[in-house]
Design a protein around this motif. Structure first.
Motif, PDB file in Angstrom:
ATOM      1  N   ARG A 190      -8.034  13.889 -16.112  1.00 47.56           N
ATOM      2  CA  ARG A 190      -8.712  15.178 -15.905  1.00 47.56           C
ATOM      3  C   ARG A 190      -9.296  15.259 -14.496  1.00 47.56           C
ATOM      4  NH1 ARG A 190     -11.801  14.934 -21.195  1.00 47.56           N
ATOM      5  NH2 ARG A 190     -10.195  15.507 -22.678  1.00 47.56           N
ATOM      6  N   LYS A 191      -9.895  14.157 -14.098  1.00 38.83           N
ATOM      7  CA  LYS A 191     -10.535  14.128 -12.776  1.00 38.83           C
ATOM      8  C   LYS A 191      -9.489  14.294 -11.653  1.00 38.83           C
ATOM      9  CE  LYS A 191     -14.473  12.698 -10.691  1.00 38.83           C
ATOM     10  NZ  LYS A 191     -15.781  12.182 -10.849  1.00 38.83           N
ATOM     11  N   ILE A 192      -8.350  13.612 -11.829  1.00 34.27           N
ATOM     12  CA  ILE A 192      -7.286  13.745 -10.812  1.00 34.27           C
ATOM     13  C   ILE A 192      -6.784  15.190 -10.779  1.00 34.27           C
ATOM     14  CG2 ILE A 192      -4.976  12.971 -10.100  1.00 34.27           C
ATOM     15  CD1 ILE A 192      -5.640  10.238 -11.354  1.00 34.27           C
ATOM     16  N   THR A 193      -6.659  15.789 -11.964  1.00 35.31           N
ATOM     17  CA  THR A 193      -6.210  17.194 -12.019  1.00 35.31           C
ATOM     18  C   THR A 193      -7.195  18.096 -11.278  1.00 35.31           C
ATOM     19  OG1 THR A 193      -5.366  16.653 -14.199  1.00 35.31           O
ATOM     20  CG2 THR A 193      -5.361  18.966 -13.616  1.00 35.31           C
ATOM     21  N   GLU A 194      -8.492  17.855 -11.503  1.00 38.64           N
ATOM     22  CA  GLU A 194      -9.523  18.646 -10.803  1.00 38.64           C
ATOM     23  C   GLU A 194      -9.391  18.484  -9.293  1.00 38.64           C
ATOM     24  OE1 GLU A 194     -13.472  17.564 -12.094  1.00 38.64           O
ATOM     25  OE2 GLU A 194     -12.961  18.093 -14.151  1.00 38.64           O
ATOM     26  N   LEU A 195      -9.191  17.245  -8.876  1.00 38.96           N
ATOM     27  CA  LEU A 195      -9.075  16.978  -7.434  1.00 38.96           C
ATOM     28  C   LEU A 195      -7.825  17.630  -6.856  1.00 38.96           C
ATOM     29  CD1 LEU A 195     -10.198  13.248  -7.361  1.00 38.96           C
ATOM     30  CD2 LEU A 195     -11.357  15.152  -6.272  1.00 38.96           C
ATOM     31  N   TYR A 196      -6.756  17.615  -7.646  1.00 39.00           N
ATOM     32  CA  TYR A 196      -5.503  18.261  -7.228  1.00 39.00           C
ATOM     33  C   TYR A 196      -5.734  19.756  -7.029  1.00 39.00           C
ATOM     34  CZ  TYR A 196      -1.206  20.805  -8.345  1.00 39.00           C
ATOM     35  OH  TYR A 196      -0.183  21.709  -8.352  1.00 39.00           O
ATOM     36  N   ARG A 197      -6.430  20.362  -8.013  1.00 33.51           N
ATOM     37  CA  ARG A 197      -6.698  21.814  -7.921  1.00 33.51           C
ATOM     38  C   ARG A 197      -7.563  22.123  -6.701  1.00 33.51           C
ATOM     39  NH1 ARG A 197      -7.660  22.420 -14.063  1.00 33.51           N
ATOM     40  NH2 ARG A 197      -5.534  22.737 -14.772  1.00 33.51           N
ATOM     41  N   ALA A 198      -8.575  21.266  -6.497  1.00 30.46           N
ATOM     42  CA  ALA A 198      -9.472  21.476  -5.353  1.00 30.46           C
ATOM     43  C   ALA A 198      -8.687  21.368  -4.038  1.00 30.46           C
ATOM     44  CB  ALA A 198     -10.599  20.458  -5.386  1.00 30.46           C
ATOM     45  N   ALA A 199      -7.766  20.391  -3.976  1.00 26.25           N
ATOM     46  CA  ALA A 199      -6.962  20.193  -2.757  1.00 26.25           C
ATOM     47  C   ALA A 199      -6.071  21.402  -2.507  1.00 26.25           C
ATOM     48  CB  ALA A 199      -6.140  18.928  -2.880  1.00 26.25           C
ATOM     49  N   VAL A 227       0.856  -1.193   0.000  1.00 32.23           N
ATOM     50  CA  VAL A 227       0.000   0.000   0.000  1.00 32.23           C
ATOM     51  C   VAL A 227       0.891   1.242   0.000  1.00 32.23           C
ATOM     52  CG1 VAL A 227      -1.858   1.237   1.209  1.00 32.23           C
ATOM     53  CG2 VAL A 227      -1.724  -1.251   1.388  1.00 32.23           C
ATOM     54  N   SER A 228       0.733   2.080  -1.022  1.00 31.77           N
ATOM     55  CA  SER A 228       1.490   3.339  -1.059  1.00 31.77           C
ATOM     56  C   SER A 228       0.479   4.476  -1.156  1.00 31.77           C
ATOM     57  CB  SER A 228       2.407   3.418  -2.267  1.00 31.77           C
ATOM     58  OG  SER A 228       2.681   2.175  -2.807  1.00 31.77           O
ATOM     59  N   GLU A 229       0.861   5.625  -0.602  1.00 32.47           N
ATOM     60  CA  GLU A 229      -0.061   6.756  -0.717  1.00 32.47           C
ATOM     61  C   GLU A 229       0.671   8.031  -1.105  1.00 32.47           C
ATOM     62  OE1 GLU A 229      -1.630   6.759   3.502  1.00 32.47           O
ATOM     63  OE2 GLU A 229      -1.356   8.912   3.161  1.00 32.47           O
ATOM     64  N   LEU A 230      -0.077   8.894  -1.727  1.00 32.91           N
ATOM     65  CA  LEU A 230       0.500  10.128  -2.248  1.00 32.91           C
ATOM     66  C   LEU A 230      -0.455  11.275  -1.937  1.00 32.91           C
ATOM     67  CD1 LEU A 230       2.109  11.823  -4.468  1.00 32.91           C
ATOM     68  CD2 LEU A 230       0.582  10.780  -6.097  1.00 32.91           C
ATOM     69  N   ASP A 231       0.086  12.333  -1.385  1.00 32.08           N
ATOM     70  CA  ASP A 231      -0.718  13.511  -1.096  1.00 32.08           C
ATOM     71  C   ASP A 231      -1.030  14.210  -2.420  1.00 32.08           C
ATOM     72  OD1 ASP A 231      -1.800  15.812  -0.095  1.00 32.08           O
ATOM     73  OD2 ASP A 231      -0.436  15.883   1.625  1.00 32.08           O
ATOM     74  N   LEU A 232      -2.292  14.485  -2.659  1.00 32.32           N
ATOM     75  CA  LEU A 232      -2.674  15.103  -3.946  1.00 32.32           C
ATOM     76  C   LEU A 232      -1.960  16.434  -4.187  1.00 32.32           C
ATOM     77  CD1 LEU A 232      -6.535  14.538  -4.333  1.00 32.32           C
ATOM     78  CD2 LEU A 232      -4.699  13.392  -5.533  1.00 32.32           C
ATOM     79  N   LYS A 233      -1.673  17.147  -3.083  1.00 31.45           N
ATOM     80  CA  LYS A 233      -1.039  18.472  -3.221  1.00 31.45           C
ATOM     81  C   LYS A 233       0.406  18.383  -3.709  1.00 31.45           C
ATOM     82  CE  LYS A 233      -2.527  19.047   0.800  1.00 31.45           C
ATOM     83  NZ  LYS A 233      -2.960  19.133   2.126  1.00 31.45           N
ATOM     84  N   THR A 247       5.676  13.139  -8.685  1.00 33.12           N
ATOM     85  CA  THR A 247       5.521  13.930  -7.462  1.00 33.12           C
ATOM     86  C   THR A 247       6.746  14.823  -7.254  1.00 33.12           C
ATOM     87  OG1 THR A 247       6.467  12.136  -6.216  1.00 33.12           O
ATOM     88  CG2 THR A 247       4.080  12.240  -6.308  1.00 33.12           C
ATOM     89  N   ALA A 248       6.681  15.631  -6.211  1.00 28.64           N
ATOM     90  CA  ALA A 248       7.773  16.574  -5.940  1.00 28.64           C
ATOM     91  C   ALA A 248       9.064  15.846  -5.584  1.00 28.64           C
ATOM     92  CB  ALA A 248       7.363  17.477  -4.780  1.00 28.64           C
ATOM     93  N   ALA A 249      10.143  16.542  -5.809  1.00 26.84           N
ATOM     94  CA  ALA A 249      11.497  16.079  -5.453  1.00 26.84           C
ATOM     95  C   ALA A 249      11.826  14.711  -6.037  1.00 26.84           C
ATOM     96  CB  ALA A 249      11.670  16.100  -3.953  1.00 26.84           C
ATOM     97  N   GLU A 250      12.511  13.910  -5.236  1.00 25.38           N
ATOM     98  CA  GLU A 250      12.963  12.628  -5.786  1.00 25.38           C
ATOM     99  C   GLU A 250      12.071  11.473  -5.354  1.00 25.38           C
ATOM    100  OE1 GLU A 250      17.013  12.303  -4.624  1.00 25.38           O
ATOM    101  OE2 GLU A 250      17.547  14.109  -5.703  1.00 25.38           O
ATOM    102  N   GLU A 251      10.858  11.810  -4.995  1.00 27.06           N
ATOM    103  CA  GLU A 251       9.951  10.744  -4.575  1.00 27.06           C
ATOM    104  C   GLU A 251       9.601   9.855  -5.764  1.00 27.06           C
ATOM    105  OE1 GLU A 251       6.538  12.219  -2.404  1.00 27.06           O
ATOM    106  OE2 GLU A 251       7.849  13.752  -1.570  1.00 27.06           O
ATOM    107  N   ARG A 252       9.070   8.666  -5.448  1.00 24.76           N
ATOM    108  CA  ARG A 252       8.782   7.722  -6.528  1.00 24.76           C
ATOM    109  C   ARG A 252       7.649   8.218  -7.428  1.00 24.76           C
ATOM    110  NH1 ARG A 252       5.162   2.719  -4.666  1.00 24.76           N
ATOM    111  NH2 ARG A 252       4.684   2.834  -6.867  1.00 24.76           N
ATOM    112  N   ARG A 253       7.671   7.707  -8.615  1.00 28.83           N
ATOM    113  CA  ARG A 253       6.667   8.059  -9.591  1.00 28.83           C
ATOM    114  C   ARG A 253       5.540   7.036  -9.484  1.00 28.83           C
ATOM    115  NH1 ARG A 253       8.248  10.438 -15.187  1.00 28.83           N
ATOM    116  NH2 ARG A 253       6.272  10.191 -16.253  1.00 28.83           N
ATOM    117  N   PHE A 254       4.316   7.529  -9.418  1.00 28.65           N
ATOM    118  CA  PHE A 254       3.171   6.617  -9.335  1.00 28.65           C
ATOM    119  C   PHE A 254       2.723   6.233 -10.736  1.00 28.65           C
ATOM    120  CE2 PHE A 254       0.985   6.033  -5.221  1.00 28.65           C
ATOM    121  CZ  PHE A 254       1.965   6.562  -4.419  1.00 28.65           C
ATOM    122  N   GLU A 255       2.389   4.981 -10.886  1.00 31.26           N
ATOM    123  CA  GLU A 255       1.913   4.562 -12.203  1.00 31.26           C
ATOM    124  C   GLU A 255       0.629   3.757 -12.059  1.00 31.26           C
ATOM    125  OE1 GLU A 255       4.880   2.901 -14.715  1.00 31.26           O
ATOM    126  OE2 GLU A 255       3.592   3.105 -16.464  1.00 31.26           O
TER     127      GLU A 255
END
Lengths: 90, 195
Positions: B173-182, B121-127, B153-161
């Motif tokens: 598009r939906k993830i982008t919207e959620l990112y903007r909302a966050a 289980v990995s997690e990523l902050d939308l911001k 993601t920012a810096a040298e963190e892993r890339r989510f695929e």
């Protein structure tokens, strides 16, 4: 109780139904524990459990419909190369 | 539009272990059903195998299976065999079903189930998202509408695929919207603090 019957119980009932029970429990556990709450995971898990119980019951019923004394399982095993019944050599 | 709204409403009812207070599930993603196709073919072949065996092989090699006590023995063996096939099919399904991406209004959770005893289980902050790329590559993905989404993601963190997910463009598009909302929500929180 004939020896054929005992071998048959072990081979066709205890081992397969044991494996069925183990795997059905594992699948049920995973769905219940890791499935999302609010979707149909629980229904699927219950359906799977019931289907496995149904298959097991059919297997048990079929098993008792067979006249094991007429089936030469012991002969078959003896004739094959498995050393389950070692013979004494003079 | 209405269909999407219903989907959003349905997602809102979902919950998962470790969910934060006030956190809402916005999107649930699983791999496209096409990933099950090779397993489906394999299981169908395994399902048909005893039938072919009974028609072509038994009369020639094991004719005893067609006579009285052995006929029932064959049925018993068949039932045990189909029991194992049924379990195999469900194992494949569980592996597919528990491989999931949960996107909430705060974060993205990548849950990977590998067999029964391996769960990542990995997690990523939308911001923290910096770049999202969707890719539909090849004939089958274009025909059936699935593809990959890469999230940097920012810096040298892993890339989510997110691999072989259905409708990658809409999802991006939906993830982008959620990112903007966050981000927007975060900005409001900071503004309130400053005031």
């Amino acid at each position: 109780m004939s020896q054929s019957f005992i071998i048959a119980v072990l081979t066709f009932l205890v081992i397969p139904l044991g494996i069925f029970f183990l795997f059905s429990w594992l699948i049920f556990y995973h769905l219940k524990r890791y499935g999302l709450k609010g979707d149909s995971t629980k229904k699927v898990a219950v359906f799977f459990r019931l289907s496995m119980i149904f298959i097991s019951i059919i297997i048990i019923v079929t098993f008792f419909f067979i006249n094991w004394d007429n089936i030469a399982i012991r002969d078959f095993i003896e004739r094959s190369n498995i050393n389950l019944f070692p013979t004494e050599y003079e | 539009m209405n269909k999407n709204k219903n989907k959003d409403d349905r997602c809102r009812n979902y919950s998962f272990p470790g969910q934060h207070e006030g956190e809402e599930v916005k999107l649930i993603l699983r791999k496209h059903l096409i990933v099950l196709l090779p397993h489906l073919i394999y299981i169908s072949l395994m399902f048909l195998l005893p039938i072919a065996f009974y028609i072509f092989f038994v009369p020639a090699v094991f004719p005893a299976f067609l006579i009285a006590p052995y006929e029932r023995l064959f049925v018993l063996l068949l039932l045990i065999y189909y029991g194992f096939i049924w379990i195999t099919a469900f194992m494949v399904w569980v592996d597919y079903y528990l491989d999931i991406w949960i996107i909430t209004n705060e974060r993205l959770l990548d849950i990977e189930q590998i067999g029964f005893f391996n769960r990542v289980v990995s997690e990523l902050d939308l911001k923290r998202i910096q770049d999202i790329t969707s890719r539909v590559y090849g004939v089958l993905p274009t025909m059936f509408g699935f593809g990959n989404i890469k999230i940097q993601t920012a810096a040298e963190e892993r890339r989510f695929e997110l691999k072989t997910i259905p409708h990658p463009v809409t999802t991006r598009r939906k993830i982008t919207e959620l990112y903007r909302a966050a981000r927007e929500k975060d900005r409001f929180i900071f503004r309130d603090r400053d005031e």
